[in-house]
Design a protein around this motif. Structure first.
Motif, mmCIF file in Angstrom:
data_model
loop_
_atom_site.group_PDB
_atom_site.id
_atom_site.type_symbol
_atom_site.label_atom_id
_atom_site.label_comp_id
_atom_site.label_asym_id
_atom_site.label_seq_id
_atom_site.Cartn_x
_atom_site.Cartn_y
_atom_site.Cartn_z
ATOM 1 N N ALA A 119 0.832 -1.196 0.000
ATOM 2 C CA ALA A 119 0.000 0.000 0.000
ATOM 3 C C ALA A 119 0.867 1.247 0.000
ATOM 4 C CB ALA A 119 -0.924 0.004 1.221
ATOM 5 N N LYS A 120 0.268 2.346 -0.464
ATOM 6 C CA LYS A 120 1.006 3.609 -0.501
ATOM 7 C C LYS A 120 0.906 4.343 0.827
ATOM 8 C CE LYS A 120 0.733 4.051 -5.498
ATOM 9 N NZ LYS A 120 0.347 4.829 -6.675
ATOM 10 N N GLU A 121 -0.154 4.072 1.584
ATOM 11 C CA GLU A 121 -0.358 4.739 2.867
ATOM 12 C C GLU A 121 -0.549 3.696 3.946
ATOM 13 O OE1 GLU A 121 -0.013 7.843 2.987
ATOM 14 O OE2 GLU A 121 -0.133 8.298 0.836
ATOM 15 N N LYS A 122 -0.136 4.035 5.170
ATOM 16 C CA LYS A 122 -0.280 3.121 6.299
ATOM 17 C C LYS A 122 -1.755 2.762 6.530
ATOM 18 C CE LYS A 122 1.306 1.265 10.301
ATOM 19 N NZ LYS A 122 0.069 0.727 10.849
ATOM 20 N N ALA A 123 -2.628 3.766 6.432
ATOM 21 C CA ALA A 123 -4.052 3.517 6.693
ATOM 22 C C ALA A 123 -4.622 2.511 5.696
ATOM 23 C CB ALA A 123 -4.839 4.826 6.638
ATOM 24 N N GLN A 124 -4.164 2.608 4.452
ATOM 25 C CA GLN A 124 -4.651 1.674 3.433
ATOM 26 C C GLN A 124 -4.134 0.256 3.730
ATOM 27 O OE1 GLN A 124 -3.070 1.975 -0.480
ATOM 28 N NE2 GLN A 124 -4.745 0.780 -1.386
ATOM 29 N N ALA A 125 -2.873 0.163 4.142
ATOM 30 C CA ALA A 125 -2.322 -1.144 4.494
ATOM 31 C C ALA A 125 -3.127 -1.765 5.637
ATOM 32 C CB ALA A 125 -0.850 -1.016 4.886
ATOM 33 N N ASP A 126 -3.433 -0.956 6.637
ATOM 34 C CA ASP A 126 -4.222 -1.456 7.771
ATOM 35 C C ASP A 126 -5.586 -1.949 7.305
ATOM 36 O OD1 ASP A 126 -2.124 -0.800 9.435
ATOM 37 O OD2 ASP A 126 -2.990 1.100 10.096
ATOM 38 N N ARG A 141 -6.871 -17.526 14.393
ATOM 39 C CA ARG A 141 -6.847 -17.471 15.862
ATOM 40 C C ARG A 141 -5.939 -16.355 16.354
ATOM 41 N NH1 ARG A 141 -5.779 -23.940 16.270
ATOM 42 N NH2 ARG A 141 -3.845 -23.213 15.305
ATOM 43 N N GLY A 142 -5.350 -15.621 15.413
ATOM 44 C CA GLY A 142 -4.464 -14.515 15.779
ATOM 45 C C GLY A 142 -3.650 -14.126 14.559
ATOM 46 N N HIS A 143 -3.237 -12.862 14.481
ATOM 47 C CA HIS A 143 -2.415 -12.475 13.338
ATOM 48 C C HIS A 143 -1.506 -11.311 13.685
ATOM 49 C CE1 HIS A 143 -5.391 -9.205 12.711
ATOM 50 N NE2 HIS A 143 -4.453 -8.629 11.981
ATOM 51 N N LEU A 144 -0.535 -11.076 12.818
ATOM 52 C CA LEU A 144 0.376 -9.938 12.916
ATOM 53 C C LEU A 144 0.552 -9.372 11.511
ATOM 54 C CD1 LEU A 144 3.462 -11.329 14.909
ATOM 55 C CD2 LEU A 144 1.713 -9.767 15.793
ATOM 56 N N VAL A 145 0.954 -8.109 11.447
ATOM 57 C CA VAL A 145 1.388 -7.527 10.180
ATOM 58 C C VAL A 145 2.815 -7.039 10.389
ATOM 59 C CG1 VAL A 145 0.964 -5.810 8.383
ATOM 60 C CG2 VAL A 145 -0.966 -6.782 9.668
ATOM 61 N N LEU A 146 3.757 -7.636 9.656
ATOM 62 C CA LEU A 146 5.171 -7.253 9.777
ATOM 63 C C LEU A 146 5.547 -6.410 8.563
ATOM 64 C CD1 LEU A 146 4.957 -9.746 11.703
ATOM 65 C CD2 LEU A 146 7.277 -10.313 11.043
ATOM 66 N N PHE A 147 5.703 -5.120 8.770
ATOM 67 C CA PHE A 147 6.133 -4.263 7.663
ATOM 68 C C PHE A 147 7.634 -4.365 7.500
ATOM 69 C CE2 PHE A 147 2.112 -2.217 8.818
ATOM 70 C CZ PHE A 147 1.522 -2.184 7.568
ATOM 71 N N SER A 148 8.097 -4.276 6.258
ATOM 72 C CA SER A 148 9.543 -4.248 6.065
ATOM 73 C C SER A 148 10.007 -2.818 6.318
ATOM 74 C CB SER A 148 9.932 -4.719 4.661
ATOM 75 O OG SER A 148 9.245 -3.980 3.686
ATOM 76 N N SER A 149 11.032 -2.682 7.150
ATOM 77 C CA SER A 149 11.545 -1.350 7.453
ATOM 78 C C SER A 149 12.728 -1.002 6.555
ATOM 79 C CB SER A 149 11.943 -1.255 8.920
ATOM 80 O OG SER A 149 12.716 -2.367 9.300
#
Lengths: 159, 147
Positions: A119-126, A141-149
């Motif tokens: 995504a181009k924006e954080k809000a869109q990624a969320d 049962r659970g999840h994470l989002v790992l952004f590449s820094s």
């Protein structure tokens, strides 16, 4: 299924792993480098494309340069008995670029379904991650989002 | 980037033909000559807008191996460990990610059996365990980015 590559196929891989020559007749240039006829290069590449050894031929954009700064690896804890259904639902979403079942590494890694979003924006990624959560519902049962820094390396396959 | 550059990126992310003069074949629908299309692709590559132009090879279908691996790297050793990991030619991509497992890299090998050697070499070279996460099943691969 695997395609057995012979020495000539391998030479074609080596000649093209940095890309096709950017000339009017690129396959003729590959043929010159490999030392075979252009027709043979084209016949072999047709076969390798058909067999899946070549995924596709074309442009690979640098998605950061196109403005896709939020590249998230979303990971989901899905019970093994639901993984096929979960994978199908997530793989069918048009904004997911890759979707894989991978092994857990308990205790610190319970996640078994991986889906990449861009995504181009954080809000869109969320909101994209939220849409995956919606289609999975109780299957997750659970999840994470790992952004590449940072990209530490990106070269593609090298022989 | 102008509209034509965007059209090139949007239409050429796959399906590039295997024929004598493929650029000529692709240029016409874009309203370009082969020479104009080539010049634009060369410039997009030079400017870093596209990272590659050509075939995308699939390690596993070539009889090799592909995996995703992750490590927990102490912050003060991050650059040193990245250097060790990246020094292996089989490491095709490596990303820093925000998690306890903070380094994630792809290993693509030409020959079966080599993956285990590379991962063992990275463990030995860094003293840090490597979590191997090879795919069990692929549900989808193949995004087209909209420019």
């Amino acid at each position: 299924m695997t395609a057995a590559l012979d020495a000539i196929d391998r030479a074609i891989v080596v000649a093209t792993q940095d890309g096709l020559p950017l000339v009017d007749r690129p396959y003729h240039e590959v043929a010159r480098q490999v030392g075979i006829s252009p027709d043979e290069v084209m016949n072999r590449m047709d076969r390798l494309l058909h067999e899946g050894a070549i995924r596709r031929i074309g442009v690979v954009p640098n998605h950061y340069a196109l403005g896709y700064r939020f590249n998230g690896m979303t990971v989901w804890d899905v019970a093994d008995e639901h993984i096929a259904e979960a994978g199908k639902r997530v793989g069918d979403l048009d904004f997911v670029s890759h979707c894989y079942h991978r092994p857990r590494h308990l205790p610190d890694w319970p996640y078994s379904l991986f889906a990449m979003i861009h995504a181009k924006e954080k809000a869109q990624a969320d909101s994209l991650a939220e849409r995956i959560a919606c289609v999975l519902g109780d299957l997750s049962r659970g999840h994470l989002v790992l952004f590449s820094s940072r990209i530490l390396k990106k070269t593609g396959l090298r022989l | 980037m102008d509209e034509i550059d965007r059209a090139i990126i949007n239409t050429l992310q796959g399906g590039f033909p295997i024929c004598d003069q493929p650029f000529a074949a692709m240029a016409e629908p874009l309203g370009l000559t082969a020479a104009q299309l080539l010049a634009r692709i060369i410039k997009l590559k030079a400017d870093g807008i596209i990272s590659r132009f050509g075939p995308m090879w699939h390690a596993e279908r070539m009889g090799g191996e592909l995996t995703l691996a992750a490590m927990k790297v102490p912050q003060e050793r991050f650059d040193e460990v990245a250097g060790i990991v990246n020094s292996h030619p089989e490491v095709s991509q490596n990303y820093a990610r925000e998690h306890a497992l903070n380094m994630w890299f792809v290993v693509a090998t030409e020959k079966p059996g080599r993956k285990a050697e590379v991962l063992a070499g990275i463990e030995a070279g860094t003293g840090i365990p490597v979590h191997d996460m090879p795919k069990i099943q692929e549900f989808f691969v193949g995004l087209r980015f909209e420019a």
